[in-house]
Design a protein around this motif. Structure first.
Motif, PDB file in Angstrom:
ATOM      1  N   ARG A 179       7.554   8.683  -6.134  1.00 43.15           N
ATOM      2  CA  ARG A 179       8.886   8.311  -5.626  1.00 43.15           C
ATOM      3  C   ARG A 179       8.762   7.340  -4.464  1.00 43.15           C
ATOM      4  O   ARG A 179       9.473   6.329  -4.396  1.00 43.15           O
ATOM      5  CB  ARG A 179       9.647   9.561  -5.195  1.00 43.15           C
ATOM      6  CG  ARG A 179       9.986  10.491  -6.345  1.00 43.15           C
ATOM      7  CD  ARG A 179      10.543  11.815  -5.868  1.00 43.15           C
ATOM      8  NE  ARG A 179      11.836  11.660  -5.229  1.00 43.15           N
ATOM      9  CZ  ARG A 179      12.085  11.953  -3.947  1.00 43.15           C
ATOM     10  NH1 ARG A 179      11.099  12.399  -3.177  1.00 43.15           N
ATOM     11  NH2 ARG A 179      13.280  11.815  -3.449  1.00 43.15           N
ATOM     12  N   GLN A 180       7.827   7.626  -3.565  1.00 42.06           N
ATOM     13  CA  GLN A 180       7.608   6.719  -2.444  1.00 42.06           C
ATOM     14  C   GLN A 180       7.046   5.381  -2.938  1.00 42.06           C
ATOM     15  O   GLN A 180       7.407   4.315  -2.431  1.00 42.06           O
ATOM     16  CB  GLN A 180       6.643   7.355  -1.445  1.00 42.06           C
ATOM     17  CG  GLN A 180       7.126   8.641  -0.782  1.00 42.06           C
ATOM     18  CD  GLN A 180       8.141   8.387   0.335  1.00 42.06           C
ATOM     19  OE1 GLN A 180       8.519   7.254   0.608  1.00 42.06           O
ATOM     20  NE2 GLN A 180       8.572   9.470   0.988  1.00 42.06           N
ATOM     21  N   ALA A 181       6.151   5.439  -3.937  1.00 43.75           N
ATOM     22  CA  ALA A 181       5.523   4.221  -4.443  1.00 43.75           C
ATOM     23  C   ALA A 181       6.543   3.293  -5.092  1.00 43.75           C
ATOM     24  O   ALA A 181       6.456   2.062  -4.946  1.00 43.75           O
ATOM     25  CB  ALA A 181       4.427   4.580  -5.446  1.00 43.75           C
ATOM     26  N   VAL A 182       7.515   3.857  -5.809  1.00 41.35           N
ATOM     27  CA  VAL A 182       8.561   3.026  -6.415  1.00 41.35           C
ATOM     28  C   VAL A 182       9.373   2.338  -5.316  1.00 41.35           C
ATOM     29  O   VAL A 182       9.699   1.138  -5.417  1.00 41.35           O
ATOM     30  CB  VAL A 182       9.471   3.880  -7.316  1.00 41.35           C
ATOM     31  CG1 VAL A 182      10.718   3.094  -7.714  1.00 41.35           C
ATOM     32  CG2 VAL A 182       8.720   4.325  -8.561  1.00 41.35           C
ATOM     33  N   GLN A 183       9.689   3.062  -4.267  1.00 40.02           N
ATOM     34  CA  GLN A 183      10.439   2.462  -3.155  1.00 40.02           C
ATOM     35  C   GLN A 183       9.616   1.392  -2.442  1.00 40.02           C
ATOM     36  O   GLN A 183      10.164   0.407  -1.948  1.00 40.02           O
ATOM     37  CB  GLN A 183      10.884   3.542  -2.179  1.00 40.02           C
ATOM     38  CG  GLN A 183      11.947   4.488  -2.710  1.00 40.02           C
ATOM     39  CD  GLN A 183      13.201   3.742  -3.163  1.00 40.02           C
ATOM     40  OE1 GLN A 183      13.657   3.896  -4.294  1.00 40.02           O
ATOM     41  NE2 GLN A 183      13.773   2.938  -2.270  1.00 40.02           N
ATOM     42  N   ASP A 184       8.298   1.581  -2.404  1.00 37.52           N
ATOM     43  CA  ASP A 184       7.438   0.534  -1.824  1.00 37.52           C
ATOM     44  C   ASP A 184       7.626  -0.781  -2.579  1.00 37.52           C
ATOM     45  O   ASP A 184       7.723  -1.857  -1.971  1.00 37.52           O
ATOM     46  CB  ASP A 184       5.964   0.957  -1.909  1.00 37.52           C
ATOM     47  CG  ASP A 184       5.599   2.030  -0.905  1.00 37.52           C
ATOM     48  OD1 ASP A 184       6.394   2.278   0.027  1.00 37.52           O
ATOM     49  OD2 ASP A 184       4.508   2.627  -1.053  1.00 37.52           O
ATOM     50  N   ILE A 185       7.673  -0.689  -3.891  1.00 35.89           N
ATOM     51  CA  ILE A 185       7.828  -1.892  -4.728  1.00 35.89           C
ATOM     52  C   ILE A 185       9.167  -2.563  -4.454  1.00 35.89           C
ATOM     53  O   ILE A 185       9.243  -3.786  -4.235  1.00 35.89           O
ATOM     54  CB  ILE A 185       7.715  -1.507  -6.214  1.00 35.89           C
ATOM     55  CG1 ILE A 185       6.318  -0.971  -6.521  1.00 35.89           C
ATOM     56  CG2 ILE A 185       8.050  -2.700  -7.110  1.00 35.89           C
ATOM     57  CD1 ILE A 185       6.193  -0.331  -7.895  1.00 35.89           C
ATOM     58  N   VAL A 186      10.224  -1.765  -4.455  1.00 32.22           N
ATOM     59  CA  VAL A 186      11.570  -2.315  -4.277  1.00 32.22           C
ATOM     60  C   VAL A 186      11.723  -2.948  -2.901  1.00 32.22           C
ATOM     61  O   VAL A 186      12.291  -4.040  -2.762  1.00 32.22           O
ATOM     62  CB  VAL A 186      12.622  -1.211  -4.489  1.00 32.22           C
ATOM     63  CG1 VAL A 186      14.022  -1.732  -4.199  1.00 32.22           C
ATOM     64  CG2 VAL A 186      12.537  -0.668  -5.912  1.00 32.22           C
ATOM     65  N   GLN A 187      11.201  -2.303  -1.874  1.00 28.19           N
ATOM     66  CA  GLN A 187      11.332  -2.852  -0.518  1.00 28.19           C
ATOM     67  C   GLN A 187      10.476  -4.105  -0.351  1.00 28.19           C
ATOM     68  O   GLN A 187      10.880  -5.055   0.322  1.00 28.19           O
ATOM     69  CB  GLN A 187      10.928  -1.804   0.513  1.00 28.19           C
ATOM     70  CG  GLN A 187      11.107  -2.269   1.951  1.00 28.19           C
ATOM     71  CD  GLN A 187      11.050  -1.129   2.933  1.00 28.19           C
ATOM     72  OE1 GLN A 187      11.905  -0.237   2.914  1.00 28.19           O
ATOM     73  NE2 GLN A 187      10.043  -1.145   3.794  1.00 28.19           N
ATOM     74  N   PHE A 188       9.307  -4.117  -0.992  1.00 33.05           N
ATOM     75  CA  PHE A 188       8.412  -5.269  -0.858  1.00 33.05           C
ATOM     76  C   PHE A 188       9.036  -6.530  -1.449  1.00 33.05           C
ATOM     77  O   PHE A 188       8.979  -7.611  -0.846  1.00 33.05           O
ATOM     78  CB  PHE A 188       7.074  -4.980  -1.534  1.00 33.05           C
ATOM     79  CG  PHE A 188       6.169  -6.168  -1.599  1.00 33.05           C
ATOM     80  CD1 PHE A 188       5.504  -6.640  -0.468  1.00 33.05           C
ATOM     81  CD2 PHE A 188       5.995  -6.862  -2.799  1.00 33.05           C
ATOM     82  CE1 PHE A 188       4.676  -7.752  -0.521  1.00 33.05           C
ATOM     83  CE2 PHE A 188       5.164  -7.968  -2.865  1.00 33.05           C
ATOM     84  CZ  PHE A 188       4.511  -8.426  -1.726  1.00 33.05           C
ATOM     85  N   VAL A 189       9.634  -6.430  -2.645  1.00 31.90           N
ATOM     86  CA  VAL A 189      10.164  -7.632  -3.301  1.00 31.90           C
ATOM     87  C   VAL A 189      11.362  -8.209  -2.555  1.00 31.90           C
ATOM     88  O   VAL A 189      11.724  -9.374  -2.775  1.00 31.90           O
ATOM     89  CB  VAL A 189      10.556  -7.338  -4.769  1.00 31.90           C
ATOM     90  CG1 VAL A 189       9.353  -6.834  -5.553  1.00 31.90           C
ATOM     91  CG2 VAL A 189      11.711  -6.358  -4.852  1.00 31.90           C
TER      92      VAL A 189
END
Length: 506
Positions: free
Chosen positions: A279-289
């Motif tokens: 769950r945290q990893a998916v949010q990492d992707i979204v915030q990074f882009v």
């Protein structure tokens, strides 16, 4: 003139004698004065003996010379063969070194355009602080997340092949499985090379599109390792203690130093994994882009005014990263335009038997070296072991299996060389499940390499071994065949089925 005495008159040699003389002897007679011939008439038998002796010696010499030539030829042949083999081996080594040097050179050249960068990522996307600050802002605690970028497939401003009317495309390779990411992730690696890099090159060359390449390292992997404030303080204290010990080394003996070092190492291994989740990893992707850091690379294309709304982000991943790729698009379609997800069990479950169904199909696939006989033997062997374990649970006596083999738990444990024997299997249902649940033998379905040269290292060699044993001995059971394969694969070591010890180790 005095007449020669009758005794000194030479008698002509007979025709037989002349025939017996060699050509050199005839020449000698013809060129010898008469008085010499007369004086040597009594030596003719000696001459004949000497001639014969010379002929014999010459013949021996010729034989010796021929033998010497034969020996020399053999030696030369062997020497030539050995020389050739040495030369060939040296040549192959040189070619291998040249290939490795060239590959290293090519890799170094290819990844020269890959940048290694860092981004301050939110530690906990679901904390109250993060929610209060808004979706696109960082929370109170952050960590340095590593990412890689390459503009290899972005046209320059004066490139006539550029299709500036199209929106920029950003390909994002997601980490999370396999070796740590390096700059090779955007060149040639196990992560996203085949589909992502190949597609980027194709779109760039054939469609004139700008394709930006990114790779994001998963949190708690490689250099993207979060540290809490307490851990930072502990690390500073360790550094201070090491400095103080260095100034007072004479006050400590070697044993005490070793104990202190071991203590420090144990302390460093104490890590808080609370924020390690998909769950945290998916949010990492979204915030990074959506971050200024990521968009700063894209804004260098032919349309400087591009923002997050007109950049098409497409994620790539396989296996677990493939799950993250799919979920990021599924949950955040406005930020992630598309996703490529390979071999991703997005609907994973605890008893994931569907994976073994896929492996079973490989065993029966002739294109990868399998066969229906091989598949059937493996299925029957597992069925026999399961039957024995289930009967033990029901506390029933073992019966004869389909192949006439014993189905008792003790026999199963002995056949497969289980550590602790049948008692280890009986002691816990979990032990039985850990023994047979993931397969009695290793089947190289994912790592099937047709060119491998080790024993039973691919499906073709595995099935070849199974089918050969099945055909050569019609009385052997499928369970026994699997046991033989298992012992080879485990190198004769016993199989540890203690589930609790595995959990404790993990």
């Amino acid at each position: 003139m005095n007449k020669p005495s009758p005794s000194s008159t030479m008698k002509r040699p007979s025709s037989l004698l002349l025939l017996a003389l060699s050509a050199s002897s005839i020449l000698l007679l013809l060129t010898t004065p008469c008085h010499a011939i007369q004086s040597s008439s009594s030596r003719i038998p000696d001459v004949l003996k000497r001639i014969q002796h010379q002929k014999n010696e010459q013949q021996k010499l010729k034989l010796l010379e021929q033998k010497k030539k034969d020996v020399d030829s053999t030696k030369n042949s062997l020497a030539s063969q050995q020389f050739f083999e040495v030369e060939l081996e040296q040549l192959l080594d040189q070619q291998q070194q040249q290939r490795q040097q060239q590959q290293q050179s090519d890799a170094n050249d290819d990844d020269d355009d890959v940048q290694t960068l860092y981004y301050e990522q939110t530690l906990d996307h679901f904390s109250q602080d993060s929610k209060d600050d808004g979706e696109n802002n960082k929370g109170e605690e952050t960590f340095r997340q590593r990412y890689f970028y390459s503009g290899r497939y972005v046209h320059s401003n004066d490139d006539s092949n550029s299709n500036s009317k199209n929106k920029a495309i950003a390909f994002l390779c997601i980490g999370g499985e396999g070796p740590s990411l390096t700059t090779a992730v955007l060149v040639n690696s196990v992560h996203c090379t085949g589909d992502m890099i190949g597609l980027a090159a194709k779109l760039h060359a054939e469609e004139g599109l700008d394709v930006h390449l990114f790779a994001l390292e998963h949190r708690f992997y490689g250099e993207s390792f979060p540290k809490t404030a307490e851990e930072e303080d502990a690390a500073e204290n360790r550094r201070r203690n090491v400095h103080l010990r260095g100034a007072e080394d004479n006050r400590y003996n070697e044993d005490e130093d070793d104990e202190d070092q071991d203590s420090d190492e144990e302390e460093e291994l104490t890590v808080d994994y609370t924020h390690l989740s998909s769950r945290q990893a998916v949010q990492d992707i979204v915030q990074f882009v959506q971050s200024p850091e990521a968009l700063s690379h894209v804004s260098n294309s032919n349309s400087p005014s591009e923002s997050s709304s007109n950049v098409r982000w497409i994620t790539f991943g396989g296996s677990y990263p493939g799950m993250l790729s799919a979920w990021s698009h599924l949950l955040h379609p406005s930020q992630i335009y598309g996703a490529v997800s390979n071999s991703a069990p997005v609907q994973a479950q605890l008893d994931f038997y569907q994976y073994h169904e896929r492996v079973s199909k490989d065993l029966g696939d002739a294109d990868v070296g399998g066969s229906e006989v091989c598949k059937e033997v493996v299925l029957q062997g597992h069925a026999m072991v399961v039957e024995a374990l289930e009967k033990e649970e029901e506390d029933e006596d073992g019966e004869e299996g389909e192949d006439g083999s014993s189905s008792s738990v003790d026999d199963v444990a002995e056949l497969f060389h289980v550590c602790g024997g049948g008692d280890a299997l009986r002691s816990s249902k979990r032990n039985m499940e850990s023994f047979v649940g993931d397969g009695l033998i290793y089947i190289p379905a994912q790592s099937n390499d047709p060119s491998c040269n080790k024993e039973i290292c691919n499906i073709e060699k595995l099935c070849g071994r199974i089918v050969d044993e099945h055909n050569s001995n019609p009385h052997i059971s499928s369970m026994e065949i699997l046991a033989h394969v298992s012992k080879i694969q485990n190198g004769g070591q016993c199989i540890d089925v203690d589930y609790q010890s595995y959990v404790d180790w993990f």
